[in-house]
Scaffold this motif. Structure first.
Motif, PDB file in Angstrom:
ATOM      1  N   TYR A 148       8.671  -1.298  -5.700  1.00 20.37           N
ATOM      2  CA  TYR A 148       8.407   0.096  -5.321  1.00 20.37           C
ATOM      3  C   TYR A 148       6.989   0.182  -4.767  1.00 20.37           C
ATOM      4  O   TYR A 148       6.190  -0.724  -4.966  1.00 20.37           O
ATOM      5  CB  TYR A 148       8.498   1.032  -6.542  1.00 20.37           C
ATOM      6  CG  TYR A 148       9.661   0.763  -7.460  1.00 20.37           C
ATOM      7  CD1 TYR A 148      10.937   1.221  -7.143  1.00 20.37           C
ATOM      8  CD2 TYR A 148       9.479   0.059  -8.643  1.00 20.37           C
ATOM      9  CE1 TYR A 148      12.018   0.969  -7.980  1.00 20.37           C
ATOM     10  CE2 TYR A 148      10.552  -0.196  -9.493  1.00 20.37           C
ATOM     11  CZ  TYR A 148      11.813   0.257  -9.158  1.00 20.37           C
ATOM     12  OH  TYR A 148      12.876   0.006  -9.984  1.00 20.37           O
ATOM     13  N   ASP A 149       6.670   1.288  -4.117  1.00 14.37           N
ATOM     14  CA  ASP A 149       5.276   1.559  -3.738  1.00 14.37           C
ATOM     15  C   ASP A 149       4.492   1.871  -5.004  1.00 14.37           C
ATOM     16  O   ASP A 149       5.011   2.514  -5.917  1.00 14.37           O
ATOM     17  CB  ASP A 149       5.185   2.782  -2.810  1.00 14.37           C
ATOM     18  CG  ASP A 149       5.729   2.494  -1.411  1.00 14.37           C
ATOM     19  OD1 ASP A 149       6.119   1.333  -1.165  1.00 14.37           O
ATOM     20  OD2 ASP A 149       5.740   3.411  -0.587  1.00 14.37           O
ATOM     21  N   PHE A 150       3.239   1.406  -5.044  1.00 14.95           N
ATOM     22  CA  PHE A 150       2.345   1.727  -6.163  1.00 14.95           C
ATOM     23  C   PHE A 150       1.029   2.202  -5.577  1.00 14.95           C
ATOM     24  O   PHE A 150       0.334   1.449  -4.902  1.00 14.95           O
ATOM     25  CB  PHE A 150       2.151   0.490  -7.062  1.00 14.95           C
ATOM     26  CG  PHE A 150       1.105   0.672  -8.131  1.00 14.95           C
ATOM     27  CD1 PHE A 150       1.274   1.623  -9.137  1.00 14.95           C
ATOM     28  CD2 PHE A 150      -0.036  -0.104  -8.140  1.00 14.95           C
ATOM     29  CE1 PHE A 150       0.309   1.793 -10.129  1.00 14.95           C
ATOM     30  CE2 PHE A 150      -1.012   0.059  -9.127  1.00 14.95           C
ATOM     31  CZ  PHE A 150      -0.830   1.006 -10.123  1.00 14.95           C
ATOM     32  N   GLU A 151       0.735   3.489  -5.798  1.00  9.42           N
ATOM     33  CA  GLU A 151      -0.482   4.093  -5.223  1.00  9.42           C
ATOM     34  C   GLU A 151      -1.732   3.664  -5.987  1.00  9.42           C
ATOM     35  O   GLU A 151      -2.793   3.498  -5.406  1.00  9.42           O
ATOM     36  CB  GLU A 151      -0.381   5.631  -5.261  1.00  9.42           C
ATOM     37  CG  GLU A 151       0.785   6.212  -4.485  1.00  9.42           C
ATOM     38  CD  GLU A 151       0.684   5.983  -2.982  1.00  9.42           C
ATOM     39  OE1 GLU A 151      -0.446   5.921  -2.469  1.00  9.42           O
ATOM     40  OE2 GLU A 151       1.740   5.859  -2.339  1.00  9.42           O
ATOM     41  N   GLY A 152      -1.597   3.519  -7.302  1.00 12.88           N
ATOM     42  CA  GLY A 152      -2.766   3.226  -8.138  1.00 12.88           C
ATOM     43  C   GLY A 152      -3.482   4.519  -8.465  1.00 12.88           C
ATOM     44  O   GLY A 152      -3.640   5.389  -7.609  1.00 12.88           O
ATOM     45  N   SER A 153      -3.920   4.652  -9.719  1.00  8.78           N
ATOM     46  CA  SER A 153      -4.621   5.878 -10.131  1.00  8.78           C
ATOM     47  C   SER A 153      -6.026   5.554 -10.636  1.00  8.78           C
ATOM     48  O   SER A 153      -6.845   6.435 -10.798  1.00  8.78           O
ATOM     49  CB  SER A 153      -3.822   6.580 -11.231  1.00  8.78           C
ATOM     50  OG  SER A 153      -3.588   5.680 -12.293  1.00  8.78           O
ATOM     51  N   ASP A 154      -6.297   4.286 -10.848  1.00 12.53           N
ATOM     52  CA  ASP A 154      -7.549   3.836 -11.440  1.00 12.53           C
ATOM     53  C   ASP A 154      -8.286   2.984 -10.406  1.00 12.53           C
ATOM     54  O   ASP A 154      -7.637   2.309  -9.615  1.00 12.53           O
ATOM     55  CB  ASP A 154      -7.182   2.966 -12.666  1.00 12.53           C
ATOM     56  CG  ASP A 154      -8.317   2.853 -13.646  1.00 12.53           C
ATOM     57  OD1 ASP A 154      -8.620   3.868 -14.286  1.00 12.53           O
ATOM     58  OD2 ASP A 154      -8.891   1.757 -13.758  1.00 12.53           O
ATOM     59  N   PRO A 155      -9.634   2.989 -10.391  1.00  6.68           N
ATOM     60  CA  PRO A 155     -10.361   2.143  -9.414  1.00  6.68           C
ATOM     61  C   PRO A 155     -10.037   0.646  -9.567  1.00  6.68           C
ATOM     62  O   PRO A 155     -10.153  -0.104  -8.603  1.00  6.68           O
ATOM     63  CB  PRO A 155     -11.840   2.398  -9.728  1.00  6.68           C
ATOM     64  CG  PRO A 155     -11.886   3.547 -10.659  1.00  6.68           C
ATOM     65  CD  PRO A 155     -10.529   3.795 -11.221  1.00  6.68           C
ATOM     66  N   ASP A 156      -9.601   0.244 -10.773  1.00  3.73           N
ATOM     67  CA  ASP A 156      -9.272  -1.172 -11.003  1.00  3.73           C
ATOM     68  C   ASP A 156      -7.857  -1.525 -10.542  1.00  3.73           C
ATOM     69  O   ASP A 156      -7.486  -2.692 -10.518  1.00  3.73           O
ATOM     70  CB  ASP A 156      -9.400  -1.518 -12.499  1.00  3.73           C
ATOM     71  CG  ASP A 156     -10.852  -1.623 -12.931  1.00  3.73           C
ATOM     72  OD1 ASP A 156     -11.714  -1.850 -12.057  1.00  3.73           O
ATOM     73  OD2 ASP A 156     -11.128  -1.475 -14.132  1.00  3.73           O
ATOM     74  N   ASP A 157      -7.046  -0.507 -10.201  1.00  6.57           N
ATOM     75  CA  ASP A 157      -5.672  -0.766  -9.769  1.00  6.57           C
ATOM     76  C   ASP A 157      -5.639  -1.370  -8.367  1.00  6.57           C
ATOM     77  O   ASP A 157      -6.538  -1.133  -7.556  1.00  6.57           O
ATOM     78  CB  ASP A 157      -4.853   0.531  -9.768  1.00  6.57           C
ATOM     79  CG  ASP A 157      -4.573   1.039 -11.180  1.00  6.57           C
ATOM     80  OD1 ASP A 157      -4.759   0.261 -12.134  1.00  6.57           O
ATOM     81  OD2 ASP A 157      -4.177   2.210 -11.322  1.00  6.57           O
TER      82      ASP A 157
END
Length: 195
Positions: A148-157
Motif C-alpha cells: 500500500y502507499d505509506f505517507e509517514g507521520s513521523d520525521p523518522d518514517d
C-alpha cells in the motif's frame, strides 16, 4: 515580609532553572542515543536484535574463523554481544555498556574501550581465544515491496508507494523495520504495509 517573598521567588526561579537544565540534559542524552542508534545501524558489523541461535547459524555457514558480528544482548538491555566464528564453534562475548558520568565505556572481559570501533580494532590485532577478528559476517540483502502507499507521520518514517521496492536495513521491532529506498533515504516502515 518582602524579604521572605524574595527568597521564595529566588528559590522558585532556581528550581525552574534546575528543571530546565535537567530537561535539556535528558533531551541531549536521548538525541545523542538516537544519533548513536542510527550510526550503529549503518555499520556493516552490527546486526541489531538477533537471537543467539541466528547469529550462530549465520557464522557457522562461514568457512573460516575470525568472521564476526555484533548484536544486541537479549538478556541485558543496552549491552551488546560480539559473536565470533572460532575453529568449529561460535563464541559469544558480552560487551557491557557502562555509563561513567557523561562518558560511555564498553567493557569486554577486563578490557575497557571508549567506543565499539576501537574495541573491534583492538581484537583485529589481538586474539580473543583462538583467532583475531578478520572480517564482519555478510549481511544478507533482504528486499520488500510496498503493498500500500505509506505517507509517514513521523520525521523518522520512510514514505513509500505501492509497488516500491525497499531494502531492509534492520528489523527493530515486530511491526516497524528500518528500510532504505532507491534514493538511499532510510527510515521506519510499517511491516504490515510490505510483502
Amino acid at each position: 515580609k518582602n524579604n521572605k517573598n524574595n527568597n521564595n521567588n529566588n528559590n522558585q526561579s532556581n528550581n525552574i532553572k534546575q528543571n530546565q537544565d535537567k530537561l535539556i540534559e535528558s533531551v541531549y542524552r536521548i538525541s545523542s542515543e538516537i544519533i548513536h542508534h542510527k550510526w550503529l545501524h549503518k555499520q556493516n558489523w552490527y546486526f541489531g536484535a538477533m537471537s543467539r541461535q541466528d547469529a550462530t547459524d549465520l557464522l557457522m555457514s562461514e568457512r573460516e574463523g575470525g568472521v564476526f558480528l555484533v548484536r544486541d544482548s537479549a538478556t541485558i538491555q543496552g549491552d551488546y554481544v560480539l559473536c565470533v566464528r572460532e575453529d568449529s564453534k561460535v563464541s559469544h562475548y558480552i560487551i557491557n555498556k557502562i555509563q561513567q558520568g557523561d562518558q560511555t565505556r564498553y567493557r569486554i572481559g577486563d578490557q575497557m574501550f571508549t567506543d565499539l570501533p576501537s574495541l573491534l580494532n583492538f581484537y583485529k590485532l589481538h586474539y580473543l581465544d583462538t583467532t583475531p577478528l578478520i572480517r564482519p559476517a555478510p549481511k544478507r540483502v533482504e528486499k520488500v515491496v510496498g503493498k500500500y502507499d505509506f505517507e509517514g507521520s513521523d520525521p523518522d518514517d520512510l514514505p513509500f508507494k505501492k509497488g516500491e521496492i525497499l531494502t531492509i536495513v534492520s528489523k527493530d521491532e515486530e511491526n516497524w523495520w528500518t528500510a532504505r529506498n532507491s534514493l538511499g533515504q532510510t527510515g521506519s516502515i510499517p511491516v504490515p504495509y510490505v510483502a
